[in-house]
Design a protein around this motif. Structure first.
Motif, PDB file in Angstrom:
ATOM      1  N   SER A 244     -10.444  -7.520  -1.257  1.00 44.75           N
ATOM      2  CA  SER A 244     -10.213  -8.436  -2.383  1.00 44.75           C
ATOM      3  C   SER A 244      -8.774  -8.937  -2.364  1.00 44.75           C
ATOM      4  O   SER A 244      -7.853  -8.188  -2.031  1.00 44.75           O
ATOM      5  CB  SER A 244     -10.484  -7.725  -3.711  1.00 44.75           C
TER       6      SER A 244
ATOM      7  N   THR B 140      -5.119  -9.901  -3.675  1.00 51.15           N
ATOM      8  CA  THR B 140      -4.234  -9.533  -4.779  1.00 51.15           C
ATOM      9  C   THR B 140      -3.468 -10.751  -5.273  1.00 51.15           C
ATOM     10  O   THR B 140      -2.760 -10.664  -6.277  1.00 51.15           O
ATOM     11  CB  THR B 140      -3.249  -8.443  -4.336  1.00 51.15           C
TER      12      THR B 140
ATOM     13  N   GLN C  96       8.318 -10.750  -6.793  1.00 55.39           N
ATOM     14  CA  GLN C  96       7.214 -10.350  -5.932  1.00 55.39           C
ATOM     15  C   GLN C  96       7.599 -10.171  -4.464  1.00 55.39           C
ATOM     16  O   GLN C  96       6.761  -9.819  -3.640  1.00 55.39           O
ATOM     17  CB  GLN C  96       6.081 -11.384  -6.026  1.00 55.39           C
TER      18      GLN C  96
ATOM     19  N   ASP D 142      -3.413  -9.942   1.949  1.00 55.82           N
ATOM     20  CA  ASP D 142      -2.958 -10.198   0.581  1.00 55.82           C
ATOM     21  C   ASP D 142      -3.831 -11.231  -0.127  1.00 55.82           C
ATOM     22  O   ASP D 142      -4.084 -11.131  -1.328  1.00 55.82           O
ATOM     23  CB  ASP D 142      -1.513 -10.687   0.582  1.00 55.82           C
TER      24      ASP D 142
ATOM     25  N   THR E 151       1.081  -3.284   1.115  1.00 60.15           N
ATOM     26  CA  THR E 151       0.293  -3.673  -0.051  1.00 60.15           C
ATOM     27  C   THR E 151       0.914  -4.918  -0.653  1.00 60.15           C
ATOM     28  O   THR E 151       2.095  -4.947  -0.947  1.00 60.15           O
ATOM     29  CB  THR E 151       0.288  -2.550  -1.102  1.00 60.15           C
TER      30      THR E 151
ATOM     31  N   THR F 264       1.739  -8.220  -3.187  1.00 61.18           N
ATOM     32  CA  THR F 264       2.133  -8.344  -4.574  1.00 61.18           C
ATOM     33  C   THR F 264       1.675  -9.685  -5.120  1.00 61.18           C
ATOM     34  O   THR F 264       1.249 -10.553  -4.383  1.00 61.18           O
ATOM     35  CB  THR F 264       3.649  -8.209  -4.686  1.00 61.18           C
ATOM     36  N   PRO F 265       1.782  -9.880  -6.455  1.00 65.81           N
ATOM     37  CA  PRO F 265       1.026 -10.990  -7.049  1.00 65.81           C
ATOM     38  C   PRO F 265       1.610 -12.387  -6.949  1.00 65.81           C
ATOM     39  O   PRO F 265       2.382 -12.704  -6.091  1.00 65.81           O
ATOM     40  CB  PRO F 265       0.885 -10.554  -8.497  1.00 65.81           C
TER      41      PRO F 265
ATOM     42  N   HIS G 173      -6.237 -12.367  -9.965  1.00 66.92           N
ATOM     43  CA  HIS G 173      -5.956 -11.039  -9.461  1.00 66.92           C
ATOM     44  C   HIS G 173      -4.512 -10.665  -9.735  1.00 66.92           C
ATOM     45  O   HIS G 173      -3.624 -11.493  -9.692  1.00 66.92           O
ATOM     46  CB  HIS G 173      -6.213 -10.988  -7.945  1.00 66.92           C
ATOM     47  N   SER G 174      -4.276  -9.425  -9.999  1.00 65.10           N
ATOM     48  CA  SER G 174      -2.914  -8.954 -10.255  1.00 65.10           C
ATOM     49  C   SER G 174      -2.440  -8.115  -9.094  1.00 65.10           C
ATOM     50  O   SER G 174      -3.220  -7.621  -8.307  1.00 65.10           O
ATOM     51  CB  SER G 174      -2.871  -8.118 -11.540  1.00 65.10           C
ATOM     52  N   GLY G 175      -1.092  -7.964  -8.982  1.00 62.52           N
ATOM     53  CA  GLY G 175      -0.510  -7.211  -7.870  1.00 62.52           C
ATOM     54  C   GLY G 175      -0.400  -5.751  -8.186  1.00 62.52           C
ATOM     55  O   GLY G 175      -0.975  -5.230  -9.125  1.00 62.52           O
TER      56      GLY G 175
ATOM     57  N   GLY H 211       0.618  -1.627  -6.296  1.00 65.19           N
ATOM     58  CA  GLY H 211       0.402  -0.805  -5.121  1.00 65.19           C
ATOM     59  C   GLY H 211       1.689  -0.457  -4.437  1.00 65.19           C
ATOM     60  O   GLY H 211       2.769  -0.918  -4.786  1.00 65.19           O
TER      61      GLY H 211
ATOM     62  N   SER I 225       4.595  -2.952  -3.052  1.00 68.98           N
ATOM     63  CA  SER I 225       5.505  -3.668  -3.929  1.00 68.98           C
ATOM     64  C   SER I 225       6.744  -2.840  -4.183  1.00 68.98           C
ATOM     65  O   SER I 225       6.690  -1.659  -4.428  1.00 68.98           O
ATOM     66  CB  SER I 225       4.819  -3.975  -5.266  1.00 68.98           C
TER      67      SER I 225
END
Length: 759
Positions: free
Chosen positions: A61, A63, A77, A160, A679, A681-682, A696-698, A700, A703
């Protein structure tokens, strides 16, 4: 009856000659009725599903959504990604011996073992790279990192943004035809959506690949691709060539071309083994491991002179036509200074970060080793000697009190004494009556018998209160201004000529006010900004960092414990080209200027005046103010994250446009065996047309965003430094402020007048 053997051989020979002749004719003319076939073109590479190519689940999915129009990632970000450069394990390899080079030169093919293989390949290109180090850094290591870096960033973008499933194909080969020239180009697309016809060109640097530009321009013109769109994704700030290229593309294809500045810093790892470069920057003697990080990588590539650096950068660019990430040419090492040092934990090493001005033209980068070494040596000097040694003094009456003998054998001491002499020069240069300031200055002085009158002066440089923030297990050095002070004083040693005047108390005070209001601020600004004082500012910032280490060591012994107040500075001596410098030689140079004069000024009273100065620099005090947590987060919100990133790679100083951060750890392990999955970021910040907000939000582990505090912390009192992790002030400098009873180095000016023929 059998025929003679000789006759049979002759007939056989004739038949062979005829057959050979026929074969030759056939080879030259071809058989009648048969045409020669050309080789069929290689089939276009269909590529592979992006998720399969990069080992991602088809259910991945996003982010962050892929923006439709131009967009840039918000500073909050920014993050990083890692990859392994297989050649970096040889970043410390030197050239082969003469005997080894001679042996390798005899080989016709590359040896199977290292490092002979590296050396042999260099010998094949020695005409282009006369120095092995240039081949190693500009081509061997750099080229080896291009592919894994590009793939790692491509994988990050795919992951991402969730570019998975049957529609997204990576490394698909297609053809573009330029209708103007009729030429057809083959082009591999980093990512292509077969349903929407969205093309992604993903760049791990800030430049287009020069080899691909004609192909991309052909795409923009090709009517068969008029329904497709191309988005250029950059990991780094766009360079001038990228901006020009995008402009050219948009002139042809309009809004079918978009840009996406997806800022992410690369972290290059090395395999285990090989022969690694070492660095002793800020590294405690006897510590296991060595200093490595973004700073040491760039300093390794820095060359000592502008000429050497220009030649190196040219070789580097020629060897990498596909474009390069930001490198040493973009760092102005003449502005290098210490920005951050972490909390020392025994046996664990210490993080630190330098800052420097960025050169967007990438034509700088020279002198990095010398400047970094000066900071490191000064740092250790401030630790090894007690604070009562941190002064210098140029006074013609005191040839035996120039500076401490041990301090005089270090570059930190040399820098302070040379800055003192430079300050004298700049001080009386500021009085030049041919300048607007000088003209106003002489006119404002009190007069005796029509002549401007002023007393002898004692001037000296000392630290102003440094602005710092201690948190996150380290100290952020935000501002380290220097102060110029002045007061009246006389000396015994005569200068040339006769004294201009003998001012009374009122005249002395009046002259001092003029000096404090006009000359002192101008020279103080020069001290804090001009390049001739950059080394002084560097060693002072190192003083701030060293004082923090002293403070931490007093709480619990650190790896620096044996150095502190040891009095032993033998490991950090005067370095080339100043290895033969002496305090006495500089004093003699100064005394000659004092007794013979340097500047001669004509003033309205029809006389000529000469200005002579004596003085010093006092670093025995080191006042600090720990800024409040609320202020730090408001003004330096991303500095903690960026400082930690800089320990691993070059990154931007988000506090100040045009500045970069480069750091290291004194016991770093920068090895790796695979490319980790960062991972993402948003949401990016859009710079063009609006794009619907992503759903979707960031978050993990990838970040490095540092959230703002929910509740501001209480402010700290001035002059103290907060304890790590809270806002309870501690007396960092309470015992240091009075460590030197007599200020080291008076600065006294004698102003004398040489009579003219008209008088």
């Amino acid at each position: 009856m059998p025929k003679p053997i000789r006759n049979r051989r002759l007939r056989a020979l004739r038949r062979s000659v005829v057959a050979l002749a026929c074969a030759s004719v056939m080879a030259l003319t071809g058989l009648p009725g048969i045409t020669l076939a050309t080789a069929a073109p290689k089939p276009l590479d269909p590529g592979k599903r992006c998720d399969e190519l990069y080992g991602l689940p088809s259910s991945t999915s996003p982010t962050v959504d892929l923006p439709e129009f131009d967009a840039s990632r918000a500073k909050s970000q920014w993050d990083e990604y890692e990859y392994v450069n297989p050649a970096k394990e040889w970043d410390g390899l030197g050239p082969p011996s003469a005997a080894k080079e001679a042996a390798l030169a005899k080989l016709t093919k590359a040896p199977a073992t290292q490092p002979d293989r590296v050396w042999w390949r260099w010998l094949q290109q020695k005409d282009k790279y006369p120095k092995f180090e240039d081949y190693r850094d500009a081509k061997f290591i750099t080229n080896s990192g291009n592919d894994p870096r590009g793939k790692a960033f491509e994988r990050k973008v795919i992951k991402d943004h969730g570019l998975v499933g049957p529609d997204w194909i990576c490394q698909k080969e297609v053809e573009f035809k330029d209708p103007d020239t009729g030429k057809t180009y083959r082009r591999k697309l980093d990512a292509y959506n077969t349903r929407t016809k969205q093309i992604l060109e993903i760049k791990s640097n800030g430049s287009p690949d020069r080899r691909e530009i004609p192909k991309d321009l052909a795409w923009a013109k090709d009517p068969n691709w008029k329904d497709s769109r191309a988005k250029f994704v950059f990991a780094e700030p766009q360079k001038a060539d990228a901006k020009k290229f995008l402009g050219d593309m948009r002139q042809i294809a309009g809004d079918r071309v978009t840009e996406y500045n997806y800022r992410s810093d690369r972290v290059e790892l090395a395999p285990k083994g090989g022969q690694r470069a070492t660095s002793g920057l800020l590294e405690p003697p006897g510590q296991s491991g060595t200093t490595r990080g973004g700073a040491t990588d760039l300093i390794r590539e820095s060359r000592p002179t502008p000429k050497d650096m220009a030649e190196y950068l040219n070789r580097r660019n020629v060897a990498n036509p596909g474009g390069l990430p930001r490198g040493p040419g973009g760092v102005d090492f003449s502005t290098l200074d210490l920005k951050y040092i972490g909390k020392p934990v025994k046996g664990k090493g210490v993080d630190f970060a330098f800052d420097a001005n960025e050169d967007p033209t990438e034509n700088s980068g020279w002198g990095g080793k010398a400047k970094a070494q000066l900071i490191s040596d000064a740092f250790f000097t401030w630790l090894a000697l007690s604070p009562d040694k941190f002064w210098v003094n140029l006074n013609p009456d005191e040839p035996d009190r120039i500076m401490d003998a041990k301090f005089g054998k270090t570059d930190a001491g040399r820098v302070l004494l040379e800055a003192d002499l430079q300050m004298k020069h700049d001080f009386y240069k500021a009085m030049d009556p041919d300048t607007d300031l000088g003209k106003r200055y002489w006119a404002a002085l009190p007069k005796q018998n029509g002549y401007p009158c002023m007393p002898g002066l004692r001037n000296w440089i000392e630290p102003k209160t440094a602005q710092v923030r201690e948190q996150d297990g380290g100290i952020y050095i935000l501002d380290t201004p220097l102060l110029l002070k002045s007061t009246a004083q006389t000396t015994i040693t005569p200068g040339p000529g006769t004294p201009i005047c003998t001012p009374n108390e009122a005249e002395t005070k009046a002259a001092q006010r003029v000096i404090d209001q006009m000359i002192v601020p101008a020279v103080e600004k020069t001290i804090n900004t001009a390049p001739q004082y950059a080394d002084l500012r560097r060693v002072y910032t190192a003083r701030v960092a060293a004082e923090y280490i002293r403070q931490q060591d007093a709480k619990a012994p650190t790896d620096y414990h044996k150095i502190i107040n040891s009095g032993d500075v033998s490991r950090w001596p005067l370095r080339a080209p100043n290895q033969n410098w002496t305090r006495e030689a500089l004093f003699n140079k100064y005394r000659y200027i004092y007794t013979h004069g340097e500047f001669e000024y004509k003033i309205p009273a029809n006389g000529t005046v000469q200005v002579y100065l004596v003085g010093g620099v006092d670093m025995s005090k080191q006042p600090k103010h720990n800024v409040s947590k609320a202020r730090f987060n408001a003004q330096h919100r991303y500095l903690p994250r960026q400082a930690q990133t800089s320990v691993k790679t070059l990154t931007d100083n988000t506090d100040m446009t045009g500045q970069v951060l480069l750091g290291a750890n004194t016991a770093a392990d920068d090895t790796g065996t695979s490319t980790p999955t960062p991972t993402p970021t948003p949401t990016p910040t859009h710079t063009g047309k609006p794009t619907p907000a992503p759903t979707h939000s960031g978050g993990g582990s990838g970040s490095t965003h540092t959230p703002a505090p929910a509740t501001p912390a209480p402010s700290e009192p001035g002059g103290d430094l907060a304890h790590t992790g809270n806002d309870s002030p501690i007396g960092l400098i309470s015992g240091i402020a009075a460590a030197l009873a007599v200020v080291g180095g008076a600065l006294v000016w004698w102003i004398r007048r040489r009579k003219t023929a008209q008088e």
